[in-house]
Design a protein around this motif. Structure first.
Motif, PDB file in Angstrom:
ATOM      1  N   LYS A  51     -15.185  55.119  41.149  1.00 17.18           N
ATOM      2  CA  LYS A  51     -16.474  55.379  42.172  1.00 17.18           C
ATOM      3  C   LYS A  51     -17.731  55.282  41.442  1.00 17.18           C
ATOM      4  O   LYS A  51     -18.551  53.669  42.118  1.00 17.18           O
ATOM      5  CB  LYS A  51     -16.590  57.142  42.650  1.00 17.18           C
ATOM      6  N   MET A  52     -18.316  55.405  40.168  1.00 15.53           N
ATOM      7  CA  MET A  52     -19.577  54.818  39.655  1.00 15.53           C
ATOM      8  C   MET A  52     -19.519  53.104  39.170  1.00 15.53           C
ATOM      9  O   MET A  52     -20.248  53.126  39.425  1.00 15.53           O
ATOM     10  CB  MET A  52     -19.336  55.807  38.439  1.00 15.53           C
ATOM     11  N   VAL A  53     -17.937  53.090  38.990  1.00 17.17           N
ATOM     12  CA  VAL A  53     -18.735  51.200  39.026  1.00 17.17           C
ATOM     13  C   VAL A  53     -18.505  50.635  40.531  1.00 17.17           C
ATOM     14  O   VAL A  53     -19.498  49.523  40.389  1.00 17.17           O
ATOM     15  CB  VAL A  53     -16.918  50.986  38.219  1.00 17.17           C
ATOM     16  N   VAL A  54     -17.899  51.290  41.452  1.00 17.43           N
ATOM     17  CA  VAL A  54     -18.562  50.510  42.670  1.00 17.43           C
ATOM     18  C   VAL A  54     -19.617  50.348  42.731  1.00 17.43           C
ATOM     19  O   VAL A  54     -20.023  49.911  43.774  1.00 17.43           O
ATOM     20  CB  VAL A  54     -16.999  51.352  43.916  1.00 17.43           C
ATOM     21  N   LYS A  55     -20.367  51.588  42.953  1.00 18.14           N
ATOM     22  CA  LYS A  55     -21.626  52.526  43.062  1.00 18.14           C
ATOM     23  C   LYS A  55     -22.335  51.251  42.224  1.00 18.14           C
ATOM     24  O   LYS A  55     -23.450  50.481  42.702  1.00 18.14           O
ATOM     25  CB  LYS A  55     -21.810  53.256  43.196  1.00 18.14           C
ATOM     26  N   MET A  56     -22.050  50.839  41.194  1.00 18.09           N
ATOM     27  CA  MET A  56     -23.144  50.066  40.372  1.00 18.09           C
ATOM     28  C   MET A  56     -22.564  48.147  40.733  1.00 18.09           C
ATOM     29  O   MET A  56     -24.037  47.673  41.144  1.00 18.09           O
ATOM     30  CB  MET A  56     -22.197  50.317  39.204  1.00 18.09           C
ATOM     31  N   ASN A  57     -21.481  48.304  41.003  1.00 17.81           N
ATOM     32  CA  ASN A  57     -21.268  46.902  42.205  1.00 17.81           C
ATOM     33  C   ASN A  57     -22.149  46.518  43.131  1.00 17.81           C
ATOM     34  O   ASN A  57     -22.158  45.025  43.261  1.00 17.81           O
ATOM     35  CB  ASN A  57     -19.889  46.208  42.188  1.00 17.81           C
ATOM     36  N   LYS A  58     -22.449  47.583  44.082  1.00 24.07           N
ATOM     37  CA  LYS A  58     -22.605  47.527  45.130  1.00 24.07           C
ATOM     38  C   LYS A  58     -24.214  46.695  44.655  1.00 24.07           C
ATOM     39  O   LYS A  58     -25.488  46.760  45.204  1.00 24.07           O
ATOM     40  CB  LYS A  58     -22.826  48.231  46.241  1.00 24.07           C
TER      41      LYS A  58
ATOM     42  N   LEU B  79     -25.675  47.183  31.651  1.00 21.34           N
ATOM     43  CA  LEU B  79     -25.664  47.782  30.732  1.00 21.34           C
ATOM     44  C   LEU B  79     -24.434  49.087  30.934  1.00 21.34           C
ATOM     45  O   LEU B  79     -23.519  49.373  30.139  1.00 21.34           O
ATOM     46  CB  LEU B  79     -26.984  47.760  29.549  1.00 21.34           C
ATOM     47  N   GLU B  80     -25.104  49.316  31.710  1.00 20.17           N
ATOM     48  CA  GLU B  80     -25.153  50.710  32.208  1.00 20.17           C
ATOM     49  C   GLU B  80     -23.042  50.442  32.540  1.00 20.17           C
ATOM     50  O   GLU B  80     -22.565  51.199  32.402  1.00 20.17           O
ATOM     51  CB  GLU B  80     -25.822  51.482  33.369  1.00 20.17           C
ATOM     52  N   LYS B  81     -22.821  49.732  33.301  1.00 18.40           N
ATOM     53  CA  LYS B  81     -21.714  49.584  34.289  1.00 18.40           C
ATOM     54  C   LYS B  81     -20.707  49.082  33.034  1.00 18.40           C
ATOM     55  O   LYS B  81     -19.677  49.905  32.636  1.00 18.40           O
ATOM     56  CB  LYS B  81     -21.557  48.662  34.930  1.00 18.40           C
ATOM     57  N   SER B  82     -21.351  48.671  32.247  1.00 24.34           N
ATOM     58  CA  SER B  82     -20.074  48.318  30.659  1.00 24.34           C
ATOM     59  C   SER B  82     -19.899  49.620  29.975  1.00 24.34           C
ATOM     60  O   SER B  82     -18.978  49.358  29.176  1.00 24.34           O
ATOM     61  CB  SER B  82     -20.752  47.167  30.149  1.00 24.34           C
ATOM     62  N   HIS B  83     -20.874  50.240  29.963  1.00 24.10           N
ATOM     63  CA  HIS B  83     -21.141  51.744  29.186  1.00 24.10           C
ATOM     64  C   HIS B  83     -19.668  51.972  29.180  1.00 24.10           C
ATOM     65  O   HIS B  83     -19.170  53.152  29.003  1.00 24.10           O
ATOM     66  CB  HIS B  83     -22.282  52.169  28.980  1.00 24.10           C
TER      67      HIS B  83
ATOM     68  N   MET C  87     -43.286  36.087  39.943  1.00 21.03           N
ATOM     69  CA  MET C  87     -42.932  36.428  38.895  1.00 21.03           C
ATOM     70  C   MET C  87     -42.456  37.664  38.231  1.00 21.03           C
ATOM     71  O   MET C  87     -41.584  37.383  37.873  1.00 21.03           O
ATOM     72  CB  MET C  87     -44.229  35.527  37.953  1.00 21.03           C
ATOM     73  N   ALA C  88     -43.704  38.779  39.123  1.00 19.75           N
ATOM     74  CA  ALA C  88     -43.815  39.941  38.387  1.00 19.75           C
ATOM     75  C   ALA C  88     -42.076  40.736  38.855  1.00 19.75           C
ATOM     76  O   ALA C  88     -41.936  41.182  38.480  1.00 19.75           O
ATOM     77  CB  ALA C  88     -44.942  40.366  38.903  1.00 19.75           C
ATOM     78  N   ASP C  89     -42.344  40.352  40.355  1.00 22.23           N
ATOM     79  CA  ASP C  89     -40.795  40.367  40.893  1.00 22.23           C
ATOM     80  C   ASP C  89     -39.502  39.814  40.774  1.00 22.23           C
ATOM     81  O   ASP C  89     -38.583  40.432  40.707  1.00 22.23           O
ATOM     82  CB  ASP C  89     -40.764  40.036  42.110  1.00 22.23           C
ATOM     83  N   ILE C  90     -39.704  38.800  40.417  1.00 19.24           N
ATOM     84  CA  ILE C  90     -39.128  38.223  39.708  1.00 19.24           C
ATOM     85  C   ILE C  90     -38.097  38.533  38.121  1.00 19.24           C
ATOM     86  O   ILE C  90     -37.348  38.874  37.924  1.00 19.24           O
ATOM     87  CB  ILE C  90     -38.901  36.468  39.139  1.00 19.24           C
ATOM     88  N   GLN C  91     -38.991  39.051  37.853  1.00 17.35           N
ATOM     89  CA  GLN C  91     -38.949  39.844  36.281  1.00 17.35           C
ATOM     90  C   GLN C  91     -37.947  41.225  35.870  1.00 17.35           C
ATOM     91  O   GLN C  91     -37.285  41.490  35.429  1.00 17.35           O
ATOM     92  CB  GLN C  91     -40.392  39.497  35.179  1.00 17.35           C
ATOM     93  N   ASP C  92     -39.032  41.512  37.553  1.00 14.55           N
ATOM     94  CA  ASP C  92     -38.309  43.321  37.481  1.00 14.55           C
ATOM     95  C   ASP C  92     -36.672  43.335  38.071  1.00 14.55           C
ATOM     96  O   ASP C  92     -35.934  44.136  37.891  1.00 14.55           O
ATOM     97  CB  ASP C  92     -39.778  43.608  38.647  1.00 14.55           C
ATOM     98  N   PHE C  93     -36.687  42.006  39.113  1.00 11.66           N
ATOM     99  CA  PHE C  93     -34.998  42.227  39.548  1.00 11.66           C
ATOM    100  C   PHE C  93     -34.186  41.828  38.420  1.00 11.66           C
ATOM    101  O   PHE C  93     -33.019  42.765  37.808  1.00 11.66           O
ATOM    102  CB  PHE C  93     -34.722  40.732  40.544  1.00 11.66           C
ATOM    103  N   ILE C  94     -34.446  40.960  37.853  1.00 15.08           N
ATOM    104  CA  ILE C  94     -34.267  40.437  36.430  1.00 15.08           C
ATOM    105  C   ILE C  94     -33.836  41.376  35.545  1.00 15.08           C
ATOM    106  O   ILE C  94     -32.622  42.423  34.759  1.00 15.08           O
ATOM    107  CB  ILE C  94     -34.296  39.870  35.156  1.00 15.08           C
ATOM    108  N   ASN C  95     -34.872  41.640  35.038  1.00 11.85           N
ATOM    109  CA  ASN C  95     -34.521  43.731  34.216  1.00 11.85           C
ATOM    110  C   ASN C  95     -33.852  44.564  34.907  1.00 11.85           C
ATOM    111  O   ASN C  95     -32.925  45.589  33.889  1.00 11.85           O
ATOM    112  CB  ASN C  95     -35.951  44.132  34.392  1.00 11.85           C
ATOM    113  N   GLN C  96     -33.632  45.321  35.928  1.00  9.01           N
ATOM    114  CA  GLN C  96     -32.645  45.660  36.614  1.00  9.01           C
ATOM    115  C   GLN C  96     -31.499  45.069  36.663  1.00  9.01           C
ATOM    116  O   GLN C  96     -30.826  45.729  36.101  1.00  9.01           O
ATOM    117  CB  GLN C  96     -33.256  46.464  37.979  1.00  9.01           C
ATOM    118  N   ILE C  97     -31.277  43.989  36.863  1.00  6.98           N
ATOM    119  CA  ILE C  97     -29.378  43.481  36.734  1.00  6.98           C
ATOM    120  C   ILE C  97     -29.032  43.962  35.184  1.00  6.98           C
ATOM    121  O   ILE C  97     -27.924  44.293  35.277  1.00  6.98           O
ATOM    122  CB  ILE C  97     -30.383  41.605  37.453  1.00  6.98           C
ATOM    123  N   HIS C  98     -29.994  43.629  33.902  1.00  5.26           N
ATOM    124  CA  HIS C  98     -29.863  43.463  32.968  1.00  5.26           C
ATOM    125  C   HIS C  98     -29.196  45.424  32.529  1.00  5.26           C
ATOM    126  O   HIS C  98     -28.546  45.394  31.846  1.00  5.26           O
ATOM    127  CB  HIS C  98     -30.907  43.126  32.444  1.00  5.26           C
ATOM    128  N   ASP C  99     -30.370  46.137  33.532  1.00  2.96           N
ATOM    129  CA  ASP C  99     -30.182  47.487  33.283  1.00  2.96           C
ATOM    130  C   ASP C  99     -28.757  48.191  33.468  1.00  2.96           C
ATOM    131  O   ASP C  99     -28.166  48.867  33.610  1.00  2.96           O
ATOM    132  CB  ASP C  99     -31.210  48.429  33.200  1.00  2.96           C
TER     133      ASP C  99
END
Length: 415
Positions: free
Chosen positions: A110-117, A16-20, A1-13
């Motif tokens: 290039k930054m967006v490509v890295k974020m997509n990966k 958001l950074e990619k959109s910015h 459960m903790a791992d899943i929550q961590d993955f969700i938070n990282q994906i969210h962050d």
């Protein structure tokens, strides 16, 4: 459960950074160091050029020698710097220098490509974590609707991780489908394993669960689904304790029908009364109990047979509890069934102790296991097995059958 929550938070962050980055209009923030240096050079020259004009005017207006010398040196520095800027500009033009905005777009791409990966890696990890969690906490615990895998996956995620909603679109489209596919593949794989283990002969559900490294609740869930699908031809016994293929005899009945191996012998009871009767032998070849033949009575099972029934009864109690917790039966049915099973369990425990301690049921009380020689006020069952009157009263308050032959007891003192 903790791992899943961590993955969700990282994906969210990362999302958001990619959109910015994509929507950011401040191109200067993404300029490389060499472009920042050139920018500062031109900014300095832009400030120095009008200052040089002012200094030149002062050179012709001011008459003091030291001021004219200072102004002269300033003009000289300005001319040298302007010459440097001119040569630099010629060099940049010759090298087809890219303008800063174009460079910024390239850097941002290039930054967006890295974020997509990075997002792809995180989503794959999240898919595996969701799949493992659904299998362990949903399927293996019997909390899953096999008839609608997608709906069950969605329900599990939404109830288990309510904060997934801030990446709801991503979870719905990019996570659910792979998770659904992985769970479906696991179900198909386990179906093949269970068909191989269940198709030939009756088997205990708990044994199948242990053999497959799963839980009994999962095996029951799968078997019910496979029966509905026509993948199996058989039935589950009461409280889902055992699977029986069509035409086969349940294990509990087959074990009860197995004859004990008698060893004929003359033996004497502790009271010195000879009894000519066959003796049951347990698995170690030791005497287990005396066989009593009376009108209407059947062969008494061995101690091992009673132990098997005792273990099965305990499993039935656990199964009833599990069925109630799953919501398969109501509280009234559960309480009624539990009371019946506990009474039967108490009966079997006493019967096991009786078989281990008493060999002659007609000359020893089947409750206290003591000799009844010379005692009056006895109670006997239809097969003439004896009870002290006061002991029989307590026994009959809980049970109606004789613990030796299981015949119904007529509660009256013998003459």
């Amino acid at each position: 459960m903790a791992d899943i929550q961590d993955f969700i938070n990282q994906i969210h962050d990362v999302t958001l950074e990619k959109s910015h980055v994509i929507n950011d209009k401040n191109y200067r923030r993404y300029l490389p160091k060499r472009h920042r240096f050139l920018r500062s050079v031109y900014q300095t020259w832009a400030c120095l050029f009008p200052l040089s004009i002012l200094i030149a005017i002062l050179y012709f207006v001011v008459q003091e020698a030291w001021v004219r010398a200072l102004v002269y040196n300033g003009l000289l520095v300005s001319m040298i710097y302007s010459l440097f800027v001119l040569l630099l500009s010629i060099g940049l033009y010759s090298a087809s220098y890219t303008v800063p905005i174009a460079v910024t777009n390239e850097v941002k791409s290039k930054m967006v490509v890295k974020m997509n990966k990075r997002l792809e890696v995180l989503k794959e990890a999240l898919e595996r974590a969701f799949t493992n969690s659904i299998i362990a906490d949903g399927l293996h615990k019997g909390k899953f609707n096999l008839k609608d895998i997608r709906a069950s996956v969605m329900d599990f995620i939404q109830k288990g991780f309510p904060n997934v909603q801030y990446i709801k679109e991503m979870v719905s489209d990019e996570i659910i489908k792979p998770v659904e596919k992985s769970v479906a593949n696991y179900i198909a794989e386990m179906s093949s394993v269970l068909v191989a283990k269940l198709k030939d002969s009756p088997v205990k559900i708990q044994q199948v669960a242990e053999a497959t490294g799963t839980k009994a609740e999962f095996v029951v869930l799968m078997v019910k689904w496979m029966l509905d699908k026509g993948m199996l031809d058989g039935m589950l016994t009461e409280f889902d304790m055992e699977y029986v293929p069509s035409g086969a005899t349940p294990l509990s009945i087959a074990q009860a029908m197995q004859p004990a191996q008698p060893a004929m012998a003359m033996q004497k009871t502790a009271g010195g009364i000879p009894v000519d009767a066959p003796i049951f032998l347990d698995q170690q070849g030791k005497p287990a109990a005396t066989l009593v033949q009376s009108p209407g009575s059947s062969n008494l099972p061995s101690i091992d047979a009673v132990k098997i029934r005792l273990a099965e009864k305990k499993q039935e109690i656990e199964a009833a509890k599990a069925a109630y917790e799953r919501g398969d039966i109501g509280i009234d049915a559960y309480v009624s069934k539990s009371e019946t099973l506990e009474s039967q369990l108490d009966f079997l425990k006493h019967r096991l102790a009786l078989l281990e301690k008493v060999q002659d049921p007609k000359h020893y009380c089947l409750i206290c296991f003591q000799s009844i020689a010379g005692d009056g006020g006895l109670v006997r069952c239809p097969n003439d097995h004896a009870f002290h009157l006061d002991h029989a009263q307590g026994w009959l308050a809980k049970h109606e059958e004789c613990p030796w032959c299981e015949q119904k007891i007529n509660a009256f003192p013998s003459p």
